[in-house]
Structure formats: structure tokens, C-alpha cells
Design a protein around this motif. Sequence first.
Motif, PDB file in Angstrom:
ATOM      1  N   ARG A   1       4.061 -15.335   5.749  1.00  0.00           N
ATOM      2  CA  ARG A   1       4.536 -13.967   5.908  1.00  0.00           C
ATOM      3  C   ARG A   1       3.334 -13.015   5.931  1.00  0.00           C
ATOM      4  O   ARG A   1       2.387 -13.193   5.168  1.00  0.00           O
ATOM      5  N   VAL A   2       3.394 -12.039   6.802  1.00  0.00           N
ATOM      6  CA  VAL A   2       2.333 -11.028   6.832  1.00  0.00           C
ATOM      7  C   VAL A   2       2.171 -10.405   5.453  1.00  0.00           C
ATOM      8  O   VAL A   2       1.052 -10.170   4.973  1.00  0.00           O
ATOM      9  N   SER A   3       3.291 -10.163   4.789  1.00  0.00           N
ATOM     10  CA  SER A   3       3.256  -9.480   3.487  1.00  0.00           C
ATOM     11  C   SER A   3       2.595 -10.313   2.393  1.00  0.00           C
ATOM     12  O   SER A   3       2.206  -9.773   1.358  1.00  0.00           O
ATOM     13  N   ALA A   4       2.434 -11.629   2.614  1.00  0.00           N
ATOM     14  CA  ALA A   4       1.728 -12.450   1.631  1.00  0.00           C
ATOM     15  C   ALA A   4       0.257 -12.064   1.556  1.00  0.00           C
ATOM     16  O   ALA A   4      -0.399 -12.260   0.531  1.00  0.00           O
ATOM     17  N   HIS A   5      -0.273 -11.522   2.636  1.00  0.00           N
ATOM     18  CA  HIS A   5      -1.674 -11.124   2.692  1.00  0.00           C
ATOM     19  C   HIS A   5      -1.843  -9.600   2.729  1.00  0.00           C
ATOM     20  O   HIS A   5      -2.921  -9.095   2.440  1.00  0.00           O
ATOM     21  N   TRP A   6      -0.794  -8.932   3.096  1.00  0.00           N
ATOM     22  CA  TRP A   6      -0.798  -7.463   3.209  1.00  0.00           C
ATOM     23  C   TRP A   6       0.495  -6.977   2.544  1.00  0.00           C
ATOM     24  O   TRP A   6       1.485  -6.720   3.222  1.00  0.00           O
ATOM     25  N   PRO A   7       0.534  -6.892   1.222  1.00  0.00           N
ATOM     26  CA  PRO A   7       1.786  -6.618   0.504  1.00  0.00           C
ATOM     27  C   PRO A   7       2.506  -5.359   0.969  1.00  0.00           C
ATOM     28  O   PRO A   7       3.748  -5.331   1.001  1.00  0.00           O
ATOM     29  N   ALA A   8       1.781  -4.314   1.317  1.00  0.00           N
ATOM     30  CA  ALA A   8       2.427  -3.071   1.730  1.00  0.00           C
ATOM     31  C   ALA A   8       3.269  -3.252   2.991  1.00  0.00           C
ATOM     32  O   ALA A   8       4.188  -2.465   3.242  1.00  0.00           O
ATOM     33  N   PHE A   9       2.981  -4.276   3.777  1.00  0.00           N
ATOM     34  CA  PHE A   9       3.715  -4.517   5.015  1.00  0.00           C
ATOM     35  C   PHE A   9       5.181  -4.872   4.734  1.00  0.00           C
ATOM     36  O   PHE A   9       6.027  -4.770   5.634  1.00  0.00           O
ATOM     37  N   ALA A  10       5.497  -5.280   3.533  1.00  0.00           N
ATOM     38  CA  ALA A  10       6.866  -5.684   3.202  1.00  0.00           C
ATOM     39  C   ALA A  10       7.851  -4.521   3.193  1.00  0.00           C
ATOM     40  O   ALA A  10       9.065  -4.734   3.120  1.00  0.00           O
ATOM     41  N   GLN A  11       7.365  -3.302   3.284  1.00  0.00           N
ATOM     42  CA  GLN A  11       8.246  -2.130   3.246  1.00  0.00           C
ATOM     43  C   GLN A  11       9.218  -2.127   4.431  1.00  0.00           C
ATOM     44  O   GLN A  11       8.966  -2.713   5.479  1.00  0.00           O
ATOM     45  N   ALA A  12      10.316  -1.428   4.215  1.00  0.00           N
ATOM     46  CA  ALA A  12      11.284  -1.112   5.284  1.00  0.00           C
ATOM     47  C   ALA A  12      11.854  -2.352   5.950  1.00  0.00           C
ATOM     48  O   ALA A  12      12.119  -2.366   7.158  1.00  0.00           O
ATOM     49  N   GLY A  13      12.049  -3.422   5.153  1.00  0.00           N
ATOM     50  CA  GLY A  13      12.725  -4.606   5.681  1.00  0.00           C
ATOM     51  C   GLY A  13      11.848  -5.579   6.440  1.00  0.00           C
ATOM     52  O   GLY A  13      12.375  -6.486   7.098  1.00  0.00           O
ATOM     53  N   LYS A  14      10.516  -5.457   6.332  1.00  0.00           N
ATOM     54  CA  LYS A  14       9.630  -6.339   7.090  1.00  0.00           C
ATOM     55  C   LYS A  14       9.056  -7.471   6.237  1.00  0.00           C
ATOM     56  O   LYS A  14       8.115  -8.157   6.655  1.00  0.00           O
ATOM     57  N   GLN A  15       9.617  -7.702   5.074  1.00  0.00           N
ATOM     58  CA  GLN A  15       9.013  -8.651   4.142  1.00  0.00           C
ATOM     59  C   GLN A  15       8.971 -10.081   4.668  1.00  0.00           C
ATOM     60  O   GLN A  15       8.143 -10.890   4.232  1.00  0.00           O
ATOM     61  N   ASP A  16       9.841 -10.432   5.600  1.00  0.00           N
ATOM     62  CA  ASP A  16       9.889 -11.815   6.073  1.00  0.00           C
ATOM     63  C   ASP A  16       9.200 -12.036   7.415  1.00  0.00           C
ATOM     64  O   ASP A  16       9.218 -13.156   7.937  1.00  0.00           O
ATOM     65  N   VAL A  17       8.604 -11.015   7.984  1.00  0.00           N
ATOM     66  CA  VAL A  17       7.904 -11.173   9.271  1.00  0.00           C
ATOM     67  C   VAL A  17       6.708 -12.097   9.073  1.00  0.00           C
ATOM     68  O   VAL A  17       5.880 -11.884   8.192  1.00  0.00           O
TER      69      VAL A  17
END
Length: 301
Positions: free
Chosen positions: A95-111
Motif C-alpha cells: 500500500r502507498v500508505s505503508a510508506h507515506w502514511p498521510a496518503f491514507a486520507q480520504a479513503g485511499k488507505q488501500d491503494v
Amino acid sequence: MTQTPDITGEIAPGFEPVRDVFASLWDASDEIGAAFAVEIAGARVVDLRGGWTTPRREAAWSADTIVPVFSTGKAITALVMGWLRDQGQFRFSDRVSAHWPAFAQAGKQDVTIAQALSHQAGLSGLSEEMAATDWFDRDAIEEMLAGQAPLWPLGEGSGYHPITFGFIADAIARRTDGRTIGEILTDEIAGPRELDFFVGTPENEHARIAEHKLPPKPPFLGKINDIKALAFLKPWSSPGRRGAEAWRRAEFPAANGHGSAAAIASLMGVFANGGKLGRDRLLSEDTVTEILTEQVSGEDR
């Protein structure tokens, strides 16, 4: 129609008709200058150039000329991301958010990284109105991308990310390796092999950059909707209003790489030759296979 210039360069026996086709670019168009290169199994068989480096036709296109290649930079960025994958910095399934935690906002946590690099993240344009110059503020753009909700339901297709593709990739690269896409390209791939390609072109290279002439109108984009308008047609859809020098120096990995046709042929040969760049293995075969595997199909959103 323009005057046909002298065509210079090298061509292997059997490829002479390529020179004729290349020269015909100037027969019935407003072509100014161009270069074309082909490699087969790592061997260069065509390396041609002709014309001039400015619309004023003041200087001939030479072997040292480099030129902005716009979205070709996305393929170069994919090459760098493949190199990072092989260094163990991440997996494309992460997941992008595993390396860029802020990316998990607004429903993008699983991208996943694979989805982001195949234009499925739903961030093809920025929905918040801004100035075209704001693209030069990397941190601000990353903050907007992290906070923005996807422009379509995730998992329901893709939409071409003309500029944001590079910002997302660069954010992942810096948060894992510590260097930008352009720095990794120069330090690890192009620089050691003296390949003429830059993402973020040093000022001391600017004198040999050919000027580009923008087309009179945007390309055909199909039926325009709100998503495509944000990606391509808003006043803030692409970087601008800072001048050519600032644009050349900036790192927009998806849009402002500068290089030669010969360098691009060598770099793209990595994908055609199972991960090898000349005699060097740059990428593993597994990484090349994963990069070239279709991730999504269908019309752009």
C-alpha cells in the motif's frame, strides 16, 4: 512545408530506408528538429538527427542535443521504481500508505503502489483551484494529493495522471530510498553509464536543450468530463508561469524529463531485454515481468 535538412548520424547496414523515412518528416510539415534511435538486443542500429534546435533555425541539432520528452518520463520513472523494488525498498503490492502514511486520507488507505503507477489512484488532477506556479512547491502538492479524495470509486477503472503520476512516485521514492526520482536516475542508472537523460536538468546542461514548440491545441482526449477537465484543461492542470529555466531545473518525473533519443533507446531497452542495460543487469527478470503485466484495461475515466 520546411526545407529538408542534412540528416546526420549512424545507421547499420540494412536499415538505410529508415533514414529516408526520417528525412520525410520535413517534407510536408512544420517540423523543426528531431532525433531517432533504435537498439536491438542492446546494439544500436539507428541513431539519426536532423534539423535545428530552435524555431528560428539558428543552430543544427547535434549528437549533444537534448530535448524535453514530456510523458516519456513516466516510462523512465517506472524504470527507477523497478530499480527501487529490486533494492528491497518496497513491493509493488505494498500500500502507498505503508510508506507515506498521510496518503491514507480520504479513503485511499488501500491503494497499492502498482495501482498508483497504473493510473488507478483516482488523483489524475487536483480538485482544489490553485496557481500553475504551485506545482513548483513539491511539499504543497504532496499535501494536496494526500488529502484529496479519489475522483472516482477506487477499483473502477483508471484515468491518465499526466502530472500527478510523477509526484506520487517521487513521494514513495524519497520516503523509502531518501532520494528523488531524478537523483536516483543520475546516481544509479544514467549517470554511471553516461546516458544523456535527466529529471531535473542541471543548469549547466541548459545550453544544449532544444526548444520545444507547443501544439496549437490540446490532443484529442475523447469525451470531456469533469475528471479529464481537472487533469488536462484547468488553468492549474499543469506547471507554468515560472519560465523555461525553472521548469527545466524542476523535477516533474511524469512530464519534464530531458534527454536524447539514443539515451531513451538504451533505457527503454531494459524492458525489451529482460532487465539488461547493455551487458549490465539493471532489473531482475521478475521485476520486468511485473512492470509489463497489464494492471487495468478500459477507457480512461
